[in-house]
Write a protein that holds these residues in place. Structure first.
Motif, PDB file in Angstrom:
ATOM      1  N   ASP A  18       0.900  -1.311   0.035  1.00 28.36           N
ATOM      2  CA  ASP A  18      -0.092   0.042   0.142  1.00 28.36           C
ATOM      3  C   ASP A  18       0.970   1.113  -0.103  1.00 28.36           C
ATOM      4  OD1 ASP A  18       0.926   0.395   2.681  1.00 28.36           O
ATOM      5  OD2 ASP A  18      -1.060   0.304   3.418  1.00 28.36           O
ATOM      6  N   ALA A  19       0.235   2.454  -0.056  1.00 28.00           N
ATOM      7  CA  ALA A  19       0.891   3.762  -0.192  1.00 28.00           C
ATOM      8  C   ALA A  19       1.756   3.948   1.000  1.00 28.00           C
ATOM      9  CB  ALA A  19       0.076   4.692  -0.437  1.00 28.00           C
ATOM     10  N   GLY A  20       1.557   3.164   2.356  1.00 29.41           N
ATOM     11  CA  GLY A  20       2.167   3.614   3.373  1.00 29.41           C
ATOM     12  C   GLY A  20       3.257   2.501   3.466  1.00 29.41           C
ATOM     13  N   GLY A  21       3.590   1.717   2.577  1.00 28.26           N
ATOM     14  CA  GLY A  21       4.828   0.760   2.527  1.00 28.26           C
ATOM     15  C   GLY A  21       4.622  -0.344   3.327  1.00 28.26           C
ATOM     16  N   ALA A  22       3.465  -0.780   3.664  1.00 24.50           N
ATOM     17  CA  ALA A  22       3.145  -2.245   4.416  1.00 24.50           C
ATOM     18  C   ALA A  22       3.151  -3.297   3.233  1.00 24.50           C
ATOM     19  CB  ALA A  22       2.137  -1.751   5.330  1.00 24.50           C
ATOM     20  N   ALA A  23       3.729  -4.205   3.544  1.00 26.90           N
ATOM     21  CA  ALA A  23       3.445  -5.416   2.959  1.00 26.90           C
ATOM     22  C   ALA A  23       1.976  -6.087   2.855  1.00 26.90           C
ATOM     23  CB  ALA A  23       4.318  -6.599   3.348  1.00 26.90           C
ATOM     24  N   CYS A  38       4.268  -1.467  12.988  1.00 29.85           N
ATOM     25  CA  CYS A  38       2.951  -1.246  12.886  1.00 29.85           C
ATOM     26  C   CYS A  38       2.766  -0.474  11.529  1.00 29.85           C
ATOM     27  CB  CYS A  38       2.169  -0.546  14.059  1.00 29.85           C
ATOM     28  SG  CYS A  38       2.232  -1.837  15.636  1.00 29.85           S
ATOM     29  N   PRO A  39       2.046  -0.887  10.634  1.00 30.60           N
ATOM     30  CA  PRO A  39       1.532  -0.073   9.475  1.00 30.60           C
ATOM     31  C   PRO A  39       1.224   1.195  10.011  1.00 30.60           C
ATOM     32  CG  PRO A  39       0.920  -2.432   9.167  1.00 30.60           C
ATOM     33  CD  PRO A  39       1.394  -2.349  10.623  1.00 30.60           C
ATOM     34  N   PRO A  40       1.067   2.290   9.101  1.00 36.60           N
ATOM     35  CA  PRO A  40       0.428   3.712   9.339  1.00 36.60           C
ATOM     36  C   PRO A  40      -1.201   3.617   9.240  1.00 36.60           C
ATOM     37  CG  PRO A  40       1.565   3.898   7.370  1.00 36.60           C
ATOM     38  CD  PRO A  40       2.058   2.387   7.919  1.00 36.60           C
ATOM     39  N   ASP A  41      -1.376   2.664   8.469  1.00 37.36           N
ATOM     40  CA  ASP A  41      -2.930   2.481   8.168  1.00 37.36           C
ATOM     41  C   ASP A  41      -3.327   1.182   8.675  1.00 37.36           C
ATOM     42  OD1 ASP A  41      -3.265   5.057   6.896  1.00 37.36           O
ATOM     43  OD2 ASP A  41      -2.173   4.303   5.395  1.00 37.36           O
ATOM     44  N   LEU A  42      -4.725   0.966   8.765  1.00 39.42           N
ATOM     45  CA  LEU A  42      -5.343  -0.241   9.260  1.00 39.42           C
ATOM     46  C   LEU A  42      -4.859  -1.557   8.223  1.00 39.42           C
ATOM     47  CD1 LEU A  42      -7.149  -1.738  11.410  1.00 39.42           C
ATOM     48  CD2 LEU A  42      -9.091  -1.189   9.921  1.00 39.42           C
ATOM     49  N   PRO A  43      -4.072  -2.544   8.687  1.00 35.63           N
ATOM     50  CA  PRO A  43      -4.030  -3.585   7.758  1.00 35.63           C
ATOM     51  C   PRO A  43      -5.092  -4.575   7.613  1.00 35.63           C
ATOM     52  CG  PRO A  43      -2.652  -3.803   9.744  1.00 35.63           C
ATOM     53  CD  PRO A  43      -3.652  -2.575  10.019  1.00 35.63           C
ATOM     54  N   ALA A  44      -4.934  -5.448   6.731  1.00 35.96           N
ATOM     55  CA  ALA A  44      -6.018  -6.550   6.561  1.00 35.96           C
ATOM     56  C   ALA A  44      -5.539  -7.457   7.588  1.00 35.96           C
ATOM     57  CB  ALA A  44      -5.787  -7.308   5.268  1.00 35.96           C
ATOM     58  N   LEU A  45      -6.442  -8.171   8.136  1.00 36.21           N
ATOM     59  CA  LEU A  45      -6.157  -9.226   9.401  1.00 36.21           C
ATOM     60  C   LEU A  45      -5.278 -10.392   8.837  1.00 36.21           C
ATOM     61  CD1 LEU A  45      -9.436  -9.369  11.220  1.00 36.21           C
ATOM     62  CD2 LEU A  45      -7.528  -8.210  11.752  1.00 36.21           C
ATOM     63  N   ASN A  46      -5.048 -10.713   7.372  1.00 34.29           N
ATOM     64  CA  ASN A  46      -4.294 -11.892   6.951  1.00 34.29           C
ATOM     65  C   ASN A  46      -3.015 -11.267   6.617  1.00 34.29           C
ATOM     66  OD1 ASN A  46      -4.965 -10.397   4.709  1.00 34.29           O
ATOM     67  ND2 ASN A  46      -5.536 -12.477   3.513  1.00 34.29           N
TER      68      ASN A  46
END
Length: 246
Positions: free
Chosen positions: A78-83, A93-101
């Protein structure tokens, strides 16, 4: 003649390899790591948690809407750089709410939202290498205190249990069972933010901080908002007391 034919065939084969077929694009070049890189990926996981609108005194309840990790995009970022799901595990911790999986490093504790109450922040824990929801919920949006028929005053009688509102200066008010022995029924209780250098709004756990060693206490048990936050190892940590007895 045989030698010429073999040479011609080799030229044709080399040309086909060099020029034929579709072009190749690296994952980083395609869409600037668009979260929809995976097949069937959605625009992002949209949480409905509460969020304070930076442009007003009233929470906007929009935290987590978009910008999250694509649940359908295998390995998308995503745009925040989280896998994305199926990619490398996230170590912070990603800056935005991640998917549970979303793959993650076991032991991560993260929260998302801007509501004054900590239990109105979505709380995630990384267990078994993927995120699971460990607490928190979506809460109704507090109204502006000035929009109520009667402006809340600490200790003033109120009639709607657990009605809450938000006013300028990050002051949160809640209609609670009368906290003083001198009154009966319900009364307003209000609480403001801690003093600087503490942030005026409750920071989410797992998000970056720079003032190592800083400890801040937000809210109180009467309004069900009390939480202590500490800046250590570059991120915020929460300690929520037992307020069951208020």
């Amino acid at each position: 003649m045989l030698r010429l034919r073999v040479s011609a065939c080799l030229v044709l084969v080399v040309s086909a390899v060099s020029c034929g077929g579709g072009s190749f694009t690296s994952a980083s070049a395609a869409g600037d790591n668009d979260a929809s890189a995976g097949a069937g990926g959605s625009a992002g996981v949209g949480g409905s948690g509460g969020g304070l609108d930076a442009s007003s005194d009233v929470p906007s309840e929009t935290a987590g809407s978009g910008g999250g990790i694509d649940a359908g995009g295998a390995g998308g970022i995503d745009a925040g750089g989280a896998a994305g799901a199926g990619g490398s595990p996230v170590t912070t911790c990603p800056p935005d709410l991640p998917a549970l999986n979303t793959p993650c490093t076991t032991g991560l504790l993260c929260s998302y939202g801007d509501h004054p109450r900590p239990d109105c922040h979505v709380q995630l824990a990384c267990n078994g290498d993927t995120f699971t929801q460990s607490g928190g919920m979506s809460c109704p949006q507090p109204v502006a205190c000035l929009d109520l028929p009667s402006v809340p005053v600490i200790g003033k009688a109120c009639s709607v249990a657990d009605q809450d509102c938000f006013s300028s200066g990050n002051v949160y008010c809640r209609c609670v069972p009368c906290p003083d022995t001198g009154c009966t029924g319900m009364a307003w209780e209000c609480v403001g933010p801690p003093l600087t250098p503490c942030p005026t709004s409750l920071p989410n756990m797992g998000q970056p901080c720079t003032n190592t060693g800083l400890t801040c206490t937000y809210g109180n048990c009467t309004t069900l908002t009390k939480v202590q936050v500490d800046c250590s190892f570059g991120v915020w940590h929460w300690t929520v007391p037992d307020c069951s007895g208020r």
